[in-house]
Design a protein around this motif. Structure first.
Motif, PDB file in Angstrom:
ATOM      1  N   UNK A 117       9.017   4.713   6.503  1.00 37.58           N
ATOM      2  CA  UNK A 117       8.082   4.129   5.530  1.00 37.58           C
ATOM      3  C   UNK A 117       7.799   5.104   4.397  1.00 37.58           C
ATOM      4  N   UNK A 118       7.683   6.388   4.742  1.00 34.24           N
ATOM      5  CA  UNK A 118       7.474   7.400   3.695  1.00 34.24           C
ATOM      6  C   UNK A 118       8.635   7.400   2.706  1.00 34.24           C
ATOM      7  N   UNK A 124       9.206  -4.127   9.928  1.00 33.64           N
ATOM      8  CA  UNK A 124       7.995  -3.310   9.769  1.00 33.64           C
ATOM      9  C   UNK A 124       7.754  -3.036   8.280  1.00 33.64           C
ATOM     10  N   UNK A 125       8.857  -2.718   7.558  1.00 30.78           N
ATOM     11  CA  UNK A 125       8.735  -2.467   6.112  1.00 30.78           C
ATOM     12  C   UNK A 125       8.170  -3.697   5.403  1.00 30.78           C
ATOM     13  N   UNK A 126       8.616  -4.852   5.852  1.00 33.35           N
ATOM     14  CA  UNK A 126       8.146  -6.105   5.242  1.00 33.35           C
ATOM     15  C   UNK A 126       6.652  -6.280   5.504  1.00 33.35           C
ATOM     16  N   UNK A 127       6.230  -5.987   6.727  1.00 37.25           N
ATOM     17  CA  UNK A 127       4.806  -6.110   7.068  1.00 37.25           C
ATOM     18  C   UNK A 127       3.966  -5.152   6.219  1.00 37.25           C
ATOM     19  N   UNK A 128       4.554  -4.004   5.884  1.00 36.45           N
ATOM     20  CA  UNK A 128       3.852  -3.031   5.054  1.00 36.45           C
ATOM     21  C   UNK A 128       4.000  -3.345   3.562  1.00 36.45           C
ATOM     22  N   UNK A 173       0.843  -1.192   0.000  1.00 36.81           N
ATOM     23  CA  UNK A 173       0.000   0.000   0.000  1.00 36.81           C
ATOM     24  C   UNK A 173       0.879   1.243   0.000  1.00 36.81           C
ATOM     25  N   UNK A 174       0.858   1.954  -1.072  1.00 35.84           N
ATOM     26  CA  UNK A 174       1.769   3.089  -1.190  1.00 35.84           C
ATOM     27  C   UNK A 174       1.116   4.397  -0.796  1.00 35.84           C
ATOM     28  N   UNK A 175      -0.135   4.343  -0.373  1.00 35.79           N
ATOM     29  CA  UNK A 175      -0.803   5.611  -0.093  1.00 35.79           C
ATOM     30  C   UNK A 175      -0.979   5.870   1.395  1.00 35.79           C
ATOM     31  N   UNK A 176      -1.080   4.805   2.182  1.00 39.03           N
ATOM     32  CA  UNK A 176      -1.347   5.029   3.594  1.00 39.03           C
ATOM     33  C   UNK A 176      -0.127   5.609   4.286  1.00 39.03           C
ATOM     34  N   UNK A 177      -0.364   6.402   5.323  1.00 41.82           N
ATOM     35  CA  UNK A 177       0.733   6.994   6.078  1.00 41.82           C
ATOM     36  C   UNK A 177       1.386   5.958   6.966  1.00 41.82           C
ATOM     37  N   UNK A 178       2.510   6.337   7.551  1.00 39.51           N
ATOM     38  CA  UNK A 178       3.236   5.400   8.396  1.00 39.51           C
ATOM     39  C   UNK A 178       2.501   5.126   9.692  1.00 39.51           C
ATOM     40  N   UNK A 179       1.798   6.119  10.226  1.00 38.02           N
ATOM     41  CA  UNK A 179       1.125   5.966  11.503  1.00 38.02           C
ATOM     42  C   UNK A 179      -0.297   5.486  11.265  1.00 38.02           C
ATOM     43  N   UNK A 194      15.778  11.822   1.162  1.00 34.16           N
ATOM     44  CA  UNK A 194      16.300  11.765   2.532  1.00 34.16           C
ATOM     45  C   UNK A 194      16.084  13.093   3.248  1.00 34.16           C
ATOM     46  N   UNK A 195      16.317  14.164   2.483  1.00 35.14           N
ATOM     47  CA  UNK A 195      16.190  15.494   3.089  1.00 35.14           C
ATOM     48  C   UNK A 195      14.749  15.773   3.496  1.00 35.14           C
ATOM     49  N   UNK A 196      13.820  15.472   2.608  1.00 30.71           N
ATOM     50  CA  UNK A 196      12.422  15.857   2.893  1.00 30.71           C
ATOM     51  C   UNK A 196      11.685  14.816   3.720  1.00 30.71           C
ATOM     52  N   UNK A 197      12.063  13.545   3.587  1.00 27.20           N
ATOM     53  CA  UNK A 197      11.296  12.511   4.291  1.00 27.20           C
ATOM     54  C   UNK A 197      11.931  12.092   5.608  1.00 27.20           C
ATOM     55  N   UNK A 198      13.241  12.111   5.686  1.00 21.91           N
ATOM     56  CA  UNK A 198      13.893  11.599   6.897  1.00 21.91           C
ATOM     57  C   UNK A 198      14.343  12.699   7.849  1.00 21.91           C
ATOM     58  N   UNK A 199      14.764  13.825   7.298  1.00 22.10           N
ATOM     59  CA  UNK A 199      15.261  14.893   8.159  1.00 22.10           C
ATOM     60  C   UNK A 199      14.185  15.965   8.294  1.00 22.10           C
ATOM     61  N   UNK A 200      13.271  15.747   9.230  1.00 19.23           N
ATOM     62  CA  UNK A 200      12.169  16.681   9.396  1.00 19.23           C
ATOM     63  C   UNK A 200      12.589  17.800  10.328  1.00 19.23           C
TER      64      UNK A 200
END
Lengths: 315, 322
Positions: A278-279, A238-242, A21-27, A300-306
């Motif tokens: 996940x994002x 977790x990535x595998x479960x998703x 599922x590529x649309x649902x958020x991580x939470x 990495x900049x936009x998704x990991x380093x908030x």
């Protein structure tokens, strides 16, 4: 830890899962994907066995809020939730008295004014304690409410009180009696709401971000579970479960990078959590980019380093 | 099931039985229930009470060699046997094993241990209540104020808004002003601790901490003194908390001592901005000038201060202004 008598997610966790599922958020709060460490399973079992609230703390993205819907799905219980805000008062979780509507009816005169009980709106804990009573009360108050089957009601409920530390410190304390006695009284009318004796005790899951300390009396009445931030192996699982795992183990490399960033980030940059991981994986998959090069750097900049603080403007 | 009381050992038994817990799982359950399974630093000494054996203090878990060093108690043959559940050791005094392991103290100045933390000025178990009571603003968001409604309706006046009773809230956060004057030097660590406690209770993202010398009107800031700016009160409704002695701990002519007039002007600025003002002062209230006691809520920063006393002191200044 081996105790799984009341609650055992094994074999059920992936039921209904949407692969990749590529649309649902991580939470995710839909209860479809969850990874179950044994200590978490044990904590749920202990809370069920002792009929105590389960207080869940831990860093962002560790699955605090999504625990409750997942427990509800696996146990077949109804899922009820209340997102606590800084304005939430303890009584809001039990009931609300619509004083404004009553005043309006009183000023309208004639037959508009009803009995005081008709202005009481059930809260989430009323619904958990006595669902039939709550449904009848909603009808009396003229509020639309969904109908549930008798079988669904008989299974009991899982209640999520999310981010209790956002509310004033007296809110958890004011809930002690209702959560302990499984009953409360509507002050305005003297109406007593009680949990049904023939039903399983509702499982109340309370989450906290540790923004504020909770009172000792409250802590001493809860089963306390602290969810640790997952390590690289845990993130990869977790990535595998998703459904976001790769044959060439890119998700493992990204997980290792997330842990590396998490250990290194301080100050103005937020530490990447599971949701951001996940994002980043979804973005990488969607953009079909390798883990080197400009595109990945941008991800990495936009998704990991908030950033947690706005960038300072030059003067 | 009704569970009014706090978690107790019955919960542990209940959970362990319900889940058929192994000993290892039982330990995990105990931890979840808040029973800290703290391993003892020193082995527990068990007094054997069997009459047919020589009583001895048996340190659990110690090696054989070490156990041999322990003096072994032997039963005194001459002593008549008195029926008893307990037997008395007649051996030479049993010296604890740690006595032989004592090392001499380090020479002066060589100690690497940090100084012990000072005892908090507020009674620890009351501190959360005291701070919450002192820093909670009162918004008119409580239950409906029936008295005011009745008064208006009795005078046949329309209700323009639904009056509600004041209700304490920490939603507005707090601005903490830490006095860095020399008179507060003895209390600097208490200030650090109290700021940390306030952050935990109010929420760290809702707390702004500024330092000042003398009086905030002389400038305040977060970094070095040269970066301090003109003091501005926070937005309306946000309580301002002073950790200060209001100048009473300094010599009368000390340069960093602000006069009563300066403090009154500061209190007036904060009041005009619509912010409640509370001062934690590590001296008795009687040492604070009367005019200042009237202008702001002076809370003695002391073990004798109770939650009720704080509510009485800060109640009037925290009332909503509208």
């Amino acid at each position: 830890v081996d105790a799984t008598k009341h609650f055992e997610p094994k074999g059920k966790a992936r039921k209904g899962r949407k692969e990749g599922d590529a649309t649902a958020g991580g939470d995710r709060l839909d209860g479809l994907v969850y990874v179950w460490p044994r200590p978490t399973v044990l904590a749920v079992n202990v809370a069920l066995a002792t009929a105590r609230p389960l207080l869940v703390s831990g860093p962002p993205g560790t699955g605090k809020s999504s625990l409750a819907p997942n427990v509800a799905r696996i146990t077949g219980r109804r899922y009820l939730h209340e997102f606590v805000t800084s304005r939430t008062q303890a009584r809001d979780l039990l009931y609300r008295f619509d004083a404004l509507r009553r005043l309006r009816d009183a000023q309208a005169g004639g037959t508009a004014l009803k009995d005081d009980q008709a202005y009481v709106v059930p809260g989430v804990l009323w619904d958990a304690f006595d669902p039939e009573g709550a449904a009848a009360q909603r009808e009396l108050a003229g509020i639309e409410g969904g109908r549930r089957s008798r079988r669904e009601l008989a299974a009991g409920a899982v209640v999520l009180l999310d981010e209790i530390d956002k509310a004033d410190p007296d809110v958890p304390n004011s809930l002690l009696e209702a959560l302990g006695e499984l009953n409360f009284t509507v002050d305005e009318t003297g109406f007593l709401v009680e949990a049904k004796q023939d039903r399983p005790t509702p499982l109340v899951i309370v989450t906290t971000n540790d923004e504020r300390e909770l009172s000792r009396p409250f802590l001493r009445r809860c089963v306390v579970l602290t969810l640790p931030a997952p390590d690289a192996k845990g993130l990869a699982r977790i990535a595998k479960e998703h459904g976001l795992d790769d044959e060439d183990d890119l998700h493992v490399r990204v997980a290792e990078r997330v842990v590396e960033l998490r250990d290194a980030t301080t100050g103005s940059e937020g530490s990447p959590s599971t949701a951001e991981y996940l994002d980043a994986l979804r973005a990488r998959r969607s953009l079909e980019t390798p883990l080197d090069g400009d595109v990945w750097e941008a991800i990495e900049r936009v998704a990991l380093l908030t950033p947690t603080e706005p960038a300072s403007t030059p003067r | 099931v009704r569970r009014r009381a706090e978690i107790y050992v019955g919960d542990l038994v209940l959970a362990a039985r319900a889940l058929d817990a192994s000993p290892q799982t039982a330990v995990a359950i105990a931890e979840l229930l808040g029973f800290a399974a703290v391993p003892s630093a020193e082995p527990v000494q068990v007094l054997e009470t069997r009459r047919d054996e020589t009583p001895e203090l048996t340190p659990q878990g110690e090696g054989e060699a070490e156990a041999e060093d322990e003096p072994v108690a032997t039963e005194a043959e001459a002593e008549p046997v008195v029926p008893s559940e307990l037997t008395r050791s007649t051996a030479s005094p049993l010296l604890p094993s740690w006595l032989s392991r004592l090392e001499p103290l380090d020479a002066a100045g060589a100690a690497t241990e940090p100084d012990p933390e000072p005892e908090p000025l507020f009674l620890p178990r009351w501190t959360p209540g005291i701070l919450a009571a002192a820093v909670s603003a009162r918004d008119r968001e409580g239950p409906v104020d029936v008295d005011r409604i009745v008064r208006r309706l009795a005078h046949a006046r329309p209700l323009e808004e639904l009056p509600r009773l004041p209700w304490p809230t920490l939603r507005h956060g707090a601005q903490i002003l830490v006095d860095a004057s020399s008179g507060l030097d003895p209390f600097s660590r208490d200030q650090v601790h109290l700021v940390a406690r306030l952050r935990r209770i109010v929420g760290s993202e809702r707390v702004e901490v500024l330092r000042f010398v003398g009086c905030p009107t002389r400038g305040a800031g977060t970094g070095p003194v040269r970066t301090w700016m003109r003091y501005e009160p926070p937005r309306t409704g946000k309580p301002v908390v002073l950790l200060t002695d209001l100048g009473v701990g300094l010599a009368p002519f000390a340069t960093d001592r602000a006069g009563t007039g300066e403090w009154l002007a500061f209190a007036e600025r904060v009041r005009a901005a619509g912010c409640p003002l509370v001062a934690f002062v590590p001296y008795p209230r009687v040492r604070v000038p009367r005019a200042l006691r009237r202008a702001l809520a002076v809370v003695p920063w002391d073990r004798t201060t109770s939650i009720g006393a704080v509510r009485r002191l800060v109640g009037p200044v925290l009332e909503p202004t509208r």
